[in-house]
Write a protein that holds these residues in place. Structure first.
Motif, PDB file in Angstrom:
ATOM      1  N   ASP A 137     -75.529 -42.816 -81.926  1.00 61.64           N
ATOM      2  CA  ASP A 137     -74.533 -41.889 -81.380  1.00 61.64           C
ATOM      3  C   ASP A 137     -75.003 -40.443 -81.466  1.00 61.64           C
ATOM      4  O   ASP A 137     -74.677 -39.604 -80.620  1.00 61.64           O
ATOM      5  CB  ASP A 137     -73.198 -42.053 -82.099  1.00 61.64           C
ATOM      6  CG  ASP A 137     -73.311 -41.857 -83.606  1.00 61.64           C
ATOM      7  OD1 ASP A 137     -74.416 -42.046 -84.163  1.00 61.64           O
ATOM      8  OD2 ASP A 137     -72.296 -41.520 -84.241  1.00 61.64           O
ATOM      9  N   LEU A 138     -75.803 -40.144 -82.485  1.00 61.25           N
ATOM     10  CA  LEU A 138     -76.219 -38.764 -82.723  1.00 61.25           C
ATOM     11  C   LEU A 138     -77.185 -38.263 -81.656  1.00 61.25           C
ATOM     12  O   LEU A 138     -77.157 -37.075 -81.295  1.00 61.25           O
ATOM     13  CB  LEU A 138     -76.871 -38.639 -84.104  1.00 61.25           C
ATOM     14  CG  LEU A 138     -76.044 -39.145 -85.280  1.00 61.25           C
ATOM     15  CD1 LEU A 138     -76.778 -38.907 -86.588  1.00 61.25           C
ATOM     16  CD2 LEU A 138     -74.670 -38.480 -85.313  1.00 61.25           C
ATOM     17  N   VAL A 139     -78.046 -39.129 -81.155  1.00 63.81           N
ATOM     18  CA  VAL A 139     -79.025 -38.672 -80.172  1.00 63.81           C
ATOM     19  C   VAL A 139     -78.335 -38.263 -78.878  1.00 63.81           C
ATOM     20  O   VAL A 139     -78.798 -37.360 -78.164  1.00 63.81           O
ATOM     21  CB  VAL A 139     -80.100 -39.748 -79.927  1.00 63.81           C
ATOM     22  CG1 VAL A 139     -79.549 -40.949 -79.175  1.00 63.81           C
ATOM     23  CG2 VAL A 139     -81.288 -39.156 -79.182  1.00 63.81           C
ATOM     24  N   ASP A 152     -88.876 -33.959 -67.152  1.00 64.40           N
ATOM     25  CA  ASP A 152     -89.066 -35.160 -67.973  1.00 64.40           C
ATOM     26  C   ASP A 152     -87.981 -35.266 -69.044  1.00 64.40           C
ATOM     27  O   ASP A 152     -87.468 -36.354 -69.327  1.00 64.40           O
ATOM     28  CB  ASP A 152     -90.443 -35.139 -68.636  1.00 64.40           C
ATOM     29  CG  ASP A 152     -91.576 -35.278 -67.635  1.00 64.40           C
ATOM     30  OD1 ASP A 152     -91.389 -35.971 -66.616  1.00 64.40           O
ATOM     31  OD2 ASP A 152     -92.641 -34.685 -67.867  1.00 64.40           O
ATOM     32  N   LEU A 153     -87.638 -34.120 -69.645  1.00 66.92           N
ATOM     33  CA  LEU A 153     -86.574 -34.122 -70.645  1.00 66.92           C
ATOM     34  C   LEU A 153     -85.247 -34.548 -70.039  1.00 66.92           C
ATOM     35  O   LEU A 153     -84.494 -35.319 -70.637  1.00 66.92           O
ATOM     36  CB  LEU A 153     -86.438 -32.734 -71.265  1.00 66.92           C
ATOM     37  CG  LEU A 153     -87.541 -32.292 -72.226  1.00 66.92           C
ATOM     38  CD1 LEU A 153     -87.403 -30.813 -72.552  1.00 66.92           C
ATOM     39  CD2 LEU A 153     -87.498 -33.111 -73.514  1.00 66.92           C
ATOM     40  N   ALA A 154     -84.940 -34.042 -68.843  1.00 64.48           N
ATOM     41  CA  ALA A 154     -83.684 -34.397 -68.185  1.00 64.48           C
ATOM     42  C   ALA A 154     -83.638 -35.888 -67.874  1.00 64.48           C
ATOM     43  O   ALA A 154     -82.593 -36.544 -68.037  1.00 64.48           O
ATOM     44  CB  ALA A 154     -83.515 -33.581 -66.904  1.00 64.48           C
ATOM     45  N   ALA A 155     -84.768 -36.438 -67.453  1.00 64.09           N
ATOM     46  CA  ALA A 155     -84.814 -37.860 -67.114  1.00 64.09           C
ATOM     47  C   ALA A 155     -84.594 -38.738 -68.342  1.00 64.09           C
ATOM     48  O   ALA A 155     -83.834 -39.710 -68.306  1.00 64.09           O
ATOM     49  CB  ALA A 155     -86.154 -38.188 -66.450  1.00 64.09           C
ATOM     50  N   VAL A 156     -85.264 -38.412 -69.443  1.00 64.00           N
ATOM     51  CA  VAL A 156     -85.116 -39.240 -70.642  1.00 64.00           C
ATOM     52  C   VAL A 156     -83.746 -39.035 -71.265  1.00 64.00           C
ATOM     53  O   VAL A 156     -83.152 -39.980 -71.824  1.00 64.00           O
ATOM     54  CB  VAL A 156     -86.257 -38.967 -71.646  1.00 64.00           C
ATOM     55  CG1 VAL A 156     -86.106 -37.634 -72.335  1.00 64.00           C
ATOM     56  CG2 VAL A 156     -86.345 -40.089 -72.671  1.00 64.00           C
ATOM     57  N   SER A 157     -83.166 -37.819 -71.163  1.00 60.91           N
ATOM     58  CA  SER A 157     -81.814 -37.583 -71.653  1.00 60.91           C
ATOM     59  C   SER A 157     -80.807 -38.446 -70.896  1.00 60.91           C
ATOM     60  O   SER A 157     -79.924 -39.076 -71.501  1.00 60.91           O
ATOM     61  CB  SER A 157     -81.456 -36.103 -71.501  1.00 60.91           C
ATOM     62  OG  SER A 157     -80.113 -35.871 -71.842  1.00 60.91           O
ATOM     63  N   THR A 196     -77.098 -43.153 -70.836  1.00 61.33           N
ATOM     64  CA  THR A 196     -76.561 -44.222 -69.991  1.00 61.33           C
ATOM     65  C   THR A 196     -76.980 -45.605 -70.481  1.00 61.33           C
ATOM     66  O   THR A 196     -76.626 -46.604 -69.862  1.00 61.33           O
ATOM     67  CB  THR A 196     -77.017 -44.026 -68.537  1.00 61.33           C
ATOM     68  OG1 THR A 196     -78.442 -43.929 -68.472  1.00 61.33           O
ATOM     69  CG2 THR A 196     -76.393 -42.761 -67.944  1.00 61.33           C
ATOM     70  N   MET A 197     -77.715 -45.660 -71.589  1.00 60.54           N
ATOM     71  CA  MET A 197     -78.061 -46.951 -72.186  1.00 60.54           C
ATOM     72  C   MET A 197     -76.813 -47.648 -72.713  1.00 60.54           C
ATOM     73  O   MET A 197     -75.882 -46.999 -73.192  1.00 60.54           O
ATOM     74  CB  MET A 197     -79.019 -46.760 -73.368  1.00 60.54           C
ATOM     75  CG  MET A 197     -80.456 -46.492 -73.042  1.00 60.54           C
ATOM     76  SD  MET A 197     -81.398 -46.273 -74.615  1.00 60.54           S
ATOM     77  CE  MET A 197     -83.043 -45.992 -73.964  1.00 60.54           C
ATOM     78  N   GLU A 198     -76.819 -48.947 -72.668  1.00 62.19           N
ATOM     79  CA  GLU A 198     -75.814 -49.711 -73.390  1.00 62.19           C
ATOM     80  C   GLU A 198     -75.978 -49.465 -74.889  1.00 62.19           C
ATOM     81  O   GLU A 198     -77.100 -49.245 -75.375  1.00 62.19           O
ATOM     82  CB  GLU A 198     -75.947 -51.203 -73.095  1.00 62.19           C
ATOM     83  CG  GLU A 198     -75.648 -51.587 -71.657  1.00 62.19           C
ATOM     84  CD  GLU A 198     -74.175 -51.395 -71.306  1.00 62.19           C
ATOM     85  OE1 GLU A 198     -73.331 -51.469 -72.242  1.00 62.19           O
ATOM     86  OE2 GLU A 198     -73.880 -51.157 -70.126  1.00 62.19           O
ATOM     87  N   PRO A 203     -69.335 -39.908 -69.727  1.00 58.81           N
ATOM     88  CA  PRO A 203     -69.717 -38.652 -69.084  1.00 58.81           C
ATOM     89  C   PRO A 203     -68.778 -37.496 -69.416  1.00 58.81           C
ATOM     90  O   PRO A 203     -69.234 -36.360 -69.612  1.00 58.81           O
ATOM     91  CB  PRO A 203     -69.684 -38.993 -67.594  1.00 58.81           C
ATOM     92  CG  PRO A 203     -69.970 -40.469 -67.545  1.00 58.81           C
ATOM     93  CD  PRO A 203     -69.291 -41.024 -68.759  1.00 58.81           C
ATOM     94  N   LYS A 204     -67.490 -37.751 -69.518  1.00 62.09           N
ATOM     95  CA  LYS A 204     -66.550 -36.672 -69.832  1.00 62.09           C
ATOM     96  C   LYS A 204     -66.780 -36.142 -71.248  1.00 62.09           C
ATOM     97  O   LYS A 204     -66.739 -34.928 -71.475  1.00 62.09           O
ATOM     98  CB  LYS A 204     -65.103 -37.170 -69.676  1.00 62.09           C
ATOM     99  CG  LYS A 204     -64.667 -37.338 -68.234  1.00 62.09           C
ATOM    100  CD  LYS A 204     -63.196 -37.711 -68.135  1.00 62.09           C
ATOM    101  CE  LYS A 204     -62.764 -37.820 -66.677  1.00 62.09           C
ATOM    102  NZ  LYS A 204     -61.312 -38.188 -66.564  1.00 62.09           N
ATOM    103  N   ALA A 205     -67.000 -37.037 -72.186  1.00 63.82           N
ATOM    104  CA  ALA A 205     -67.266 -36.604 -73.561  1.00 63.82           C
ATOM    105  C   ALA A 205     -68.558 -35.805 -73.619  1.00 63.82           C
ATOM    106  O   ALA A 205     -68.645 -34.789 -74.317  1.00 63.82           O
ATOM    107  CB  ALA A 205     -67.347 -37.817 -74.484  1.00 63.82           C
TER     108      ALA A 205
END
Length: 356
Positions: free
Chosen positions: A305-307, A277-282, A287-289, A209-211
């Motif tokens: 990493d890029l996404v 919807d964008l905020a939810a998918v972001s 937060t995915m492993e 989250p900080k990054a």
């Protein structure tokens, strides 16, 4: 602008007839190498009884090459990145020779603009692959991206914020639509922040989250300098603004939102997503492993990493101009090049300066 005709003359017989009605565009970016070979198609326009030029794709190629990998740290293109890119360009050159388009344009963008050995690399491409590439400046890149996706602008909104999130830069455009005219660009900027250089700057902390917040804060700083912002904010408040986004980031998020078993351009290009919807998918993506992102059919290991970096850029843009929804474009510079080769009028740049 450099336009090459009868490109088969580069390698093979110059006497061979060019492909019937074919045009080709190759866009070499910081992250991707993309080729389109297409024919012109006339399709219904926005106004009743009108027509506009469309594109029928005959062949295509896209590969993540990460040409700009390590560029932030060293200022130069690495040998490994050059080799990966040369391999992809060899595939493109073979397709071009096979189809023999009547006109071809091959461009390079941010990585080759910034790298100390960028021009030396393009000379190597010419010698080893047989493709004569030109490096375009940020203004032309922005206008080509706009030209490529302008058909997706909705006519009932007079103003638009259009963006293209790249590997090494993000092009941002503020435009006005007037009936019967190409879009009029009132202001634009090319932020030297894209998914590759943002992600590399935060390694190995990404995607904490900080990054993530540091990346978003860097984007917000550049947006502060976009001096058209007060004008945009007033138009947003009136409900006169739409937002159109092009890039692997937005198309990836759209694919995830649609829960596609594999990415499908026909289901993504042109759809509209609400900011919620964008905020939810972001949030879901960042937060995915790591291994889950690697395995996701719309992300993959090369983009994992890029996404996350792309989400930081997108979040900052949506927060700055809360129009409420985003139309997704799986099209951009290549399509803009093709339309130019086909003689379609380009968007008009009213203000010659870049705001940054």
């Amino acid at each position: 602008m450099t336009v090459m005709t009868n490109p088969s003359a580069q390698r093979g017989s110059a006497a061979e007839a060019p492909g019937d009605g074919l045009f080709a565009a190759l866009d070499l970016g910081t992250n991707n190498c993309r080729l389109l070979i297409a024919r012109r198609r006339e399709e219904p326009g926005i106004s009743p009884g009108s027509t506009q030029t469309g594109i029928d794709v005959v062949d295509a190629f896209s590969r993540i090459v990460r040409l700009g990998e390590g560029l932030v740290a060293t200022g130069a293109l690495s040998e490994e990145a050059q080799e990966r890119t040369l391999s992809a360009l060899a595939v493109c050159a073979a397709k071009i020779r096979r189809h023999r388009p009547r006109a071809l344009r091959v461009v390079a963008t941010e990585a080759c603009r910034r790298a100390s050995n960028g021009q030396a690399f393009l000379a190597r491409v010419a010698q080893e692959i047989g493709l004569e590439m030109e490096t375009i400046d940020p203004a032309e890149e922005a206008l080509l991206a706009l030209a490529g996706c302008a058909a997706l602008l909705r006519p009932h909104k007079p103003y638009a914020v259009v963006f293209d999130i790249g590997g090494g830069s993000t092009e941002l455009i503020w435009l006005e639509q007037r009936p019967g005219q190409a879009p009029i660009v009132h202001a634009w900027t090319s932020m030297p922040l894209g998914v590759v250089n943002l992600a590399e700057a935060e390694e190995p902390d990404l995607p904490t989250p900080k990054a993530y917040e540091r990346m978003r804060a860097r984007v917000e700083q550049f947006l502060d300098g976009f001096t058209a912002s007060p004008t945009i904010q007033a138009a947003v408040a009136r409900g006169d603004v739409q937002m159109l986004g092009a890039s692997g980031t937005v198309t990836t998020l759209a694919g995830i939102h649609l829960d596609l078993p594999r990415y499908d351009r026909s289901k993504v290009d042109g759809i509209t997503l609400n900011f919620s919807d964008l905020a939810a998918v972001s949030l879901k993506v960042r937060t995915m492993e790591e291994e889950v992102r690697h395995a996701h059919p719309c992300i993959g290991r090369a983009r994992s990493d890029l996404v996350v970096a792309g989400c930081a850029i997108l979040d900052a843009l949506c927060a700055r101009w809360p129009v409420g929804s985003l139309r997704i474009a799986d099209r951009g510079v290549r399509e803009g090049i093709l339309l130019g080769l086909m003689g379609v009028p380009a968007p008009t740049l009213v203000n010659e300066g870049s705001y940054s």
